[in-house]
Design a protein around this motif. Sequence first.
Motif, short mmCIF file in Angstrom:
data_model
loop_
_atom_site.label_atom_id
_atom_site.label_comp_id
_atom_site.label_asym_id
_atom_site.label_seq_id
_atom_site.Cartn_x
_atom_site.Cartn_y
_atom_site.Cartn_z
N ASP A 91 0.83 -1.22 0.00
CA ASP A 91 0.00 0.00 0.00
C ASP A 91 0.86 1.27 0.00
OD1 ASP A 91 0.99 -0.43 2.48
OD2 ASP A 91 -0.95 -0.49 3.52
N SER A 92 2.16 1.12 -0.37
CA SER A 92 3.01 2.30 -0.34
C SER A 92 2.67 3.25 -1.50
CB SER A 92 4.49 1.90 -0.42
OG SER A 92 4.89 1.76 -1.76
N VAL A 93 2.89 4.53 -1.25
CA VAL A 93 2.56 5.59 -2.21
C VAL A 93 3.28 5.34 -3.55
CG1 VAL A 93 2.35 8.09 -2.47
CG2 VAL A 93 2.65 7.09 -0.20
N PHE A 94 4.51 4.84 -3.43
CA PHE A 94 5.31 4.62 -4.64
C PHE A 94 4.59 3.67 -5.61
CE2 PHE A 94 8.33 1.72 -6.75
CZ PHE A 94 8.91 2.62 -7.64
N PHE A 95 4.14 2.51 -5.08
CA PHE A 95 3.47 1.53 -5.95
C PHE A 95 2.15 2.08 -6.48
CE2 PHE A 95 6.00 -1.71 -3.42
CZ PHE A 95 6.92 -1.91 -4.45
N GLN A 96 1.44 2.82 -5.64
CA GLN A 96 0.16 3.39 -6.08
C GLN A 96 0.39 4.38 -7.22
OE1 GLN A 96 -1.57 4.94 -2.48
NE2 GLN A 96 -2.06 2.90 -1.69
N GLU A 97 1.44 5.17 -7.09
CA GLU A 97 1.75 6.17 -8.11
C GLU A 97 2.14 5.49 -9.44
OE1 GLU A 97 2.37 9.73 -10.06
OE2 GLU A 97 1.14 9.16 -8.33
N CYS A 98 2.97 4.43 -9.35
CA CYS A 98 3.35 3.68 -10.56
C CYS A 98 2.11 3.12 -11.24
CB CYS A 98 4.29 2.53 -10.21
SG CYS A 98 5.92 3.05 -9.69
N GLN A 99 1.22 2.55 -10.45
CA GLN A 99 0.01 1.93 -11.01
C GLN A 99 -0.87 2.99 -11.67
OE1 GLN A 99 -2.09 -0.62 -8.26
NE2 GLN A 99 -3.77 -0.97 -9.68
N ARG A 100 -0.96 4.15 -11.03
CA ARG A 100 -1.78 5.23 -11.58
C ARG A 100 -1.21 5.69 -12.94
NH1 ARG A 100 -1.83 10.19 -12.36
NH2 ARG A 100 0.21 10.61 -11.42
N LYS A 101 0.13 5.84 -12.99
CA LYS A 101 0.76 6.29 -14.24
C LYS A 101 0.54 5.27 -15.37
CE LYS A 101 5.06 7.64 -13.01
NZ LYS A 101 6.31 8.41 -12.95
N LEU A 102 0.55 3.99 -15.01
CA LEU A 102 0.37 2.95 -16.03
C LEU A 102 -1.09 2.77 -16.41
CD1 LEU A 102 2.74 0.30 -14.41
CD2 LEU A 102 3.09 1.31 -16.66
N ASP A 103 -1.97 3.32 -15.56
CA ASP A 103 -3.40 3.14 -15.73
C ASP A 103 -3.78 1.65 -15.74
OD1 ASP A 103 -5.99 3.97 -15.98
OD2 ASP A 103 -5.95 4.06 -18.17
N HIS A 104 -3.18 0.88 -14.83
CA HIS A 104 -3.46 -0.55 -14.71
C HIS A 104 -4.58 -0.80 -13.71
CE1 HIS A 104 0.68 -2.23 -16.19
NE2 HIS A 104 -0.07 -1.78 -17.17
N LYS A 105 -5.47 -1.71 -14.05
CA LYS A 105 -6.51 -2.09 -13.08
C LYS A 105 -5.91 -3.00 -12.00
CE LYS A 105 -10.67 -1.31 -15.68
NZ LYS A 105 -9.96 -0.48 -16.67
N LEU A 106 -4.93 -3.82 -12.40
CA LEU A 106 -4.33 -4.78 -11.47
C LEU A 106 -3.05 -4.22 -10.88
CD1 LEU A 106 -4.74 -7.96 -13.67
CD2 LEU A 106 -6.12 -7.35 -11.69
N SER A 107 -2.77 -4.60 -9.63
CA SER A 107 -1.55 -4.10 -9.00
C SER A 107 -0.35 -5.00 -9.36
CB SER A 107 -1.73 -4.03 -7.48
OG SER A 107 -2.15 -5.26 -6.99
N LEU A 108 0.83 -4.57 -8.95
CA LEU A 108 2.07 -5.22 -9.35
C LEU A 108 2.10 -6.73 -9.09
CD1 LEU A 108 5.07 -5.17 -10.24
CD2 LEU A 108 5.66 -4.47 -7.92
#
Length: 293
Positions: A91-108
Amino acid sequence: ALQGYAAEMDNPLMAHLISPELQNKKDILFGNMEEIYHFHNRIFLRELETYVEYPELVGRCFLDQMEDFQIYEKYCQNKPRSESLWRQFSDSVFFQECQRKLDHKLSLDSYLLKPVQRITKYQLLLKEMLKYSKNCEGAEDLQEALTSILGILKAVNDSMHQIAITGYDGNLNELGKLLMQGSFNVWTDHKKGHTKVKDLARFKPMQRHLFLHEKAVLFCKKREENGEGYEKAPSYSYKHSLNMAAVGITENVKGDAKKFEIWYNAREEVYIIQAPTPEVKATWVNEIRKVLT
């Protein structure tokens, strides 16, 4: 995963979002995913493309690259470490930000599971191809490729169990190759001095998970973990081991087709082992016999 997450871990503009505990942990999180990516991108895909007109010959392609498929074993062995790191920081901000930039529905974590799914898919594909290539010229290669991939899957599966052994003092790698692992009912019967001690409490078998290596057989007790994903994977606490150089085997035990005996130091210690099925027993007896001869 590699571009949108792994590369971003080295991006100075993103550095302020990465918590200190996560820094320098890229190798743990992604394992050798980059190696797998390059293998497919530069080698395997190109090889496959040469068979576009002759799909029935694709087995050859797998066989030529079989050595390289070991990289999956390495990836899977690291997976539990990667998984527990991901759970700490998912739930770290870093991973959330990466996911937002990629516009992915699924997380890493969905992407980190891909290599594990991929190696499992290959055997299904090869099985399907075999079904339709019974009398083609490439059928034997396909069969051999399937057997090899199943071998890698077995090694992956075995090593996933092996890394879950706790309490073993030595280095497991020194015991030689891991040949088999599985759960059994075990009864023991020790001769102490001259008087044979039949331990009355032993009417009830112990549940033991056995790991057969080239140089030793390990007896462990399985502990189920509660959790999700790989956390559900059990761990095995080490109880004792027998050096294969001093082991003997009795292949048949009266009255039960699923039982065999492993004994130690000229029957000083005897372990009656009951497999879940006669087939499992036969496989184990065969493997042990191979080691002993």
